[in-house]
Write a protein that holds these residues in place. Structure first.
Motif, PDB file in Angstrom:
ATOM      1  N   VAL A 122       0.868  -1.166   0.000  1.00  0.00           N
ATOM      2  CA  VAL A 122       0.000   0.000   0.000  1.00  0.00           C
ATOM      3  C   VAL A 122       0.908   1.221   0.000  1.00  0.00           C
ATOM      4  O   VAL A 122       2.122   1.105   0.211  1.00  0.00           O
ATOM      5  N   GLN A 123       0.331   2.382  -0.222  1.00  0.00           N
ATOM      6  CA  GLN A 123       1.145   3.592  -0.229  1.00  0.00           C
ATOM      7  C   GLN A 123       1.846   3.745   1.110  1.00  0.00           C
ATOM      8  O   GLN A 123       1.194   3.775   2.158  1.00  0.00           O
ATOM      9  N   TYR A 124       3.154   3.774   1.084  1.00  0.00           N
ATOM     10  CA  TYR A 124       4.001   3.939   2.267  1.00  0.00           C
ATOM     11  C   TYR A 124       3.970   2.759   3.231  1.00  0.00           C
ATOM     12  O   TYR A 124       4.169   2.931   4.424  1.00  0.00           O
ATOM     13  N   GLY A 125       3.681   1.545   2.748  1.00  0.00           N
ATOM     14  CA  GLY A 125       3.698   0.424   3.669  1.00  0.00           C
ATOM     15  C   GLY A 125       3.279  -0.900   3.078  1.00  0.00           C
ATOM     16  O   GLY A 125       3.176  -1.071   1.865  1.00  0.00           O
ATOM     17  N   THR A 126       3.016  -1.838   3.974  1.00  0.00           N
ATOM     18  CA  THR A 126       2.584  -3.189   3.614  1.00  0.00           C
ATOM     19  C   THR A 126       1.384  -3.555   4.481  1.00  0.00           C
ATOM     20  O   THR A 126       1.354  -3.257   5.671  1.00  0.00           O
ATOM     21  N   GLN A 127       0.431  -4.236   3.884  1.00  0.00           N
ATOM     22  CA  GLN A 127      -0.803  -4.597   4.573  1.00  0.00           C
ATOM     23  C   GLN A 127      -0.937  -6.112   4.622  1.00  0.00           C
ATOM     24  O   GLN A 127      -0.725  -6.795   3.619  1.00  0.00           O
TER      25      GLN A 127
END
Length: 77
Positions: free
Chosen positions: A26-31
């Motif tokens: 995801v934008q700016y990370g991991t889900q």
């Protein structure tokens, strides 16, 4: 740092019995979408956010998940 935090959380979830249904960037990370209901998002800043409710028959696993995640994790229903 956040990349290692992300790998660490993913490792803890999988080795401690949490089924990870889906992993996505995801934008700016991991889900991480968990089989018990919630979604755990680990941002590149190091912030961890848990969103969503536990499925009715898995509510008892909430405290266990709390113990696996960083103390400053944000919980949203």
């Amino acid at each position: 740092m956040s990349n290692s935090l992300c790998r660490s959380i993913q490792f803890r979830l999988r080795t401690r019995g949490f089924y990870v249904c889906d992993t996505r960037a995801v934008q700016y990370g991991t889900q991480f979408r968990l089989g018990v209901g919630p979604v755990v998002t680990v941002y590149t800043t190091g912030k961890v956010v848990v969103q969503g409710k536990f499925k009715e028959w898995h509510k008892s696993k909430r405290n266990y998940l709390i113990s696996l995640l960083p103390k400053n994790t944000t919980w949203m229903a």
